[in-house]
Scaffold this motif. Structure first.
Motif, PDB file in Angstrom:
ATOM      1  N   ILE A 109       0.842  -1.188   0.000  1.00 39.96           N
ATOM      2  CA  ILE A 109       0.000   0.000   0.000  1.00 39.96           C
ATOM      3  C   ILE A 109       0.883   1.245   0.000  1.00 39.96           C
ATOM      4  O   ILE A 109       2.062   1.194   0.370  1.00 39.96           O
ATOM      5  N   GLU A 110       0.291   2.350  -0.393  1.00 36.37           N
ATOM      6  CA  GLU A 110       0.996   3.626  -0.370  1.00 36.37           C
ATOM      7  C   GLU A 110       0.817   4.294   0.985  1.00 36.37           C
ATOM      8  O   GLU A 110      -0.139   4.019   1.717  1.00 36.37           O
ATOM      9  N   ASP A 111       1.735   5.189   1.312  1.00 33.70           N
ATOM     10  CA  ASP A 111       1.683   5.878   2.597  1.00 33.70           C
ATOM     11  C   ASP A 111       0.345   6.579   2.817  1.00 33.70           C
ATOM     12  O   ASP A 111      -0.218   6.557   3.913  1.00 33.70           O
ATOM     13  N   GLN A 112      -0.181   7.210   1.767  1.00 30.36           N
ATOM     14  CA  GLN A 112      -1.421   7.963   1.923  1.00 30.36           C
ATOM     15  C   GLN A 112      -2.583   7.046   2.287  1.00 30.36           C
ATOM     16  O   GLN A 112      -3.508   7.462   3.014  1.00 30.36           O
ATOM     17  N   GLN A 113      -2.563   5.810   1.833  1.00 35.19           N
ATOM     18  CA  GLN A 113      -3.629   4.875   2.189  1.00 35.19           C
ATOM     19  C   GLN A 113      -3.603   4.576   3.691  1.00 35.19           C
ATOM     20  O   GLN A 113      -4.658   4.448   4.325  1.00 35.19           O
ATOM     21  N   ALA A 168      -6.090  -0.300   6.227  1.00 36.62           N
ATOM     22  CA  ALA A 168      -5.834   0.270   4.898  1.00 36.62           C
ATOM     23  C   ALA A 168      -5.854  -0.831   3.844  1.00 36.62           C
ATOM     24  O   ALA A 168      -6.362  -0.631   2.728  1.00 36.62           O
ATOM     25  N   GLY A 169      -5.326  -1.994   4.201  1.00 37.28           N
ATOM     26  CA  GLY A 169      -5.357  -3.123   3.286  1.00 37.28           C
ATOM     27  C   GLY A 169      -6.768  -3.601   3.008  1.00 37.28           C
ATOM     28  O   GLY A 169      -7.121  -3.919   1.864  1.00 37.28           O
ATOM     29  N   VAL A 170      -7.600  -3.649   4.043  1.00 37.75           N
ATOM     30  CA  VAL A 170      -9.000  -4.050   3.856  1.00 37.75           C
ATOM     31  C   VAL A 170      -9.696  -3.090   2.898  1.00 37.75           C
ATOM     32  O   VAL A 170     -10.403  -3.505   1.965  1.00 37.75           O
ATOM     33  N   LEU A 171      -9.505  -1.804   3.109  1.00 40.01           N
ATOM     34  CA  LEU A 171     -10.136  -0.801   2.259  1.00 40.01           C
ATOM     35  C   LEU A 171      -9.660  -0.923   0.811  1.00 40.01           C
ATOM     36  O   LEU A 171     -10.462  -0.868  -0.134  1.00 40.01           O
ATOM     37  N   ALA A 172      -8.356  -1.113   0.647  1.00 37.24           N
ATOM     38  CA  ALA A 172      -7.797  -1.216  -0.697  1.00 37.24           C
ATOM     39  C   ALA A 172      -8.376  -2.417  -1.441  1.00 37.24           C
ATOM     40  O   ALA A 172      -8.708  -2.326  -2.635  1.00 37.24           O
ATOM     41  N   LEU A 173      -8.510  -3.524  -0.765  1.00 40.57           N
ATOM     42  CA  LEU A 173      -9.016  -4.741  -1.396  1.00 40.57           C
ATOM     43  C   LEU A 173     -10.515  -4.675  -1.638  1.00 40.57           C
ATOM     44  O   LEU A 173     -11.016  -5.041  -2.704  1.00 40.57           O
ATOM     45  N   ALA A 174     -11.257  -4.204  -0.637  1.00 38.25           N
ATOM     46  CA  ALA A 174     -12.720  -4.218  -0.723  1.00 38.25           C
ATOM     47  C   ALA A 174     -13.247  -3.235  -1.760  1.00 38.25           C
ATOM     48  O   ALA A 174     -14.328  -3.448  -2.331  1.00 38.25           O
TER      49      ALA A 174
END
Length: 400
Positions: free
Chosen positions: A309-313, A342-348
């Motif tokens: 993930i990126e820092d901003q995430q 942040a990982g959950v948000l990125a994936l979902a």
């Protein structure tokens, strides 16, 4: 952002050879003798449910194991370093009482012992506190990217600070050199050739946070997202859940900064590898360039996907938690602590990714908030609220 499946992941019973290194039985034993330590909260850390966020994301449930409340030290590292220091002492003095080491019962007999470690902040702070409790001299090596705020928090426990140029991996090498030259003992959370016993003890300490989950009344999780770093926390948590559930274990997803992708690179290469980026990240606790070979022995067969993930995430996830996601409980989560969510948000929020990892309406997702506001000024700047404001909002939420 990159999502990589791990071709080495298997679904089988927990292997006997790994159980001799880390086990549920040893995690519970460690938890029992760490419990009286004055720097640990006497109760289990909260397991917060975020039902409104889960509904918004189209998931069955999202749970946050909140390690910001583990200790005034501010992170899950309060389980690893004291466990390793105590086991180091007990190997040399097996007749001593385990809890007595951190109670300071053997202070006079330990005044010649010196421990040293490199750190991005949290591990060093926990080791300094444990050493102070035990009556042991402590030296901490910090690289140039560790903030003065984190340095002062470590020094407050009596640790001697050594500053170097370079990054975390350079500080690990420097700590090993100082130990060799002076006869000091390295208490590190990352392994390297010829050095595995103490990192194993650190990882075993992290199993205590998982041991609490069974007492908190949750059904089995379908997905568990874990922060990367060198791999120690992920290995400590995943090994416990693998032993507990065997072939029915959850889907494990490791999250790490895009520029500190050593675990993702390990999956691509099939062996413990180095990161390809600059390593420096706002997620200071995850800004690690080299995978711990011992941790990789556990992660290689268990982690199903590696996500960068990126820092901003991570910052966005911090803010979401701080302000209470859609009316859910506000949570103090530091830069590294928020990486799992942040990982959950990125994936979902990515239809292709959520399909690949099986995030559907029945998914029961666990993330670990590994730290609170360990650098308060940085936290306030990034989260948009002070930690104190978030805790007040949390108290109000609990009473409504």
């Amino acid at each position: 952002m990159q999502l990589v499946p791990n071709p080495q992941a298997i679904r089988a019973a927990y292997p006997a050879e790994l159980k001799t290194i880390m086990s549920i039985a040893e995690a519970r034993r460690t938890r029992a003798w760490l419990a009286p330590w004055k720097h640990l909260a006497p109760e289990a850390t909260p397991l917060w449910s975020l039902p409104k966020l889960a509904a918004q994301l189209g998931l069955g449930a999202v749970w946050v194991k909140d390690e910001s409340k583990r200790s005034a030290l501010g992170s899950f590292k309060a389980l690893g370093a004291p466990a390793a220091l105590s086991r180091l002492v007990l190997r040399e003095h097996p007749a001593w009482d385990a809890s007595g080491v951190l109670r300071g019962d053997y202070r006079a007999k330990l005044n010649g012992l010196v421990v040293i470690s490199a750190t991005d902040g949290n591990h060093g702070r926990a080791l300094a506190a444990a050493a102070q409790s035990a009556g042991v001299r402590c030296v901490i090596v910090l690289h140039q990217h560790v903030s003065a705020e984190r340095e002062h928090a470590i020094a407050a426990f009596g640790a001697e600070i050594v500053r170097i140029e370079g990054n975390y991996d350079d500080s690990v090498s420097h700590a090993a050199q100082l130990a060799e030259a002076n006869g000091w003992r390295v208490v590190s959370d990352t392994s390297y050739p010829g050095y595995e016993e103490i990192p194993r003890d650190v990882m075993q300490g992290y199993g205590a946070l998982v041991d609490e989950l069974a007492e908190q009344g949750t059904e089995p999780f379908s997905h568990v997202l874990l922060q990367g770093g060198v791999g120690g926390m992920a290995a400590g948590v995943a090994s416990y859940l693998w032993e507990q559930w065997g072939a029915q274990r959850p889907i494990f997803i490791v999250v790490e900064p895009q520029q500190a992708d050593c675990l993702l690179q390990s999956a691509l290469n099939g062996v413990a590898s180095k990161a390809t980026g600059s390593v420096d990240s706002v997620m200071a606790g995850l800004a690690c360039g080299e995978t711990s070979p011992l941790a990789w022995r556990f992660l290689a067969p268990t982690v199903d996907f590696f996500l960068t993930i990126e820092d901003q995430q991570a910052v966005d996830a911090m803010r979401l938690l701080a302000h209470g996601a859609m009316g859910d409980v506000p949570i103090v989560s530091g830069e590294s602590g928020a990486a799992g969510l942040a990982g959950v948000l990125a994936l979902a929020l990515d239809q292709a990714f959520r399909a690949r990892v099986g995030l559907g309406p029945e998914a029961r997702v666990l993330v670990v908030n590994t730290e609170g506001a360990t650098a308060p000024s940085v936290y306030q700047q990034l989260a948009g609220r002070s930690a104190e404001e978030v805790l007040l909002a949390q108290q109000r939420w609990q009473t409504t």
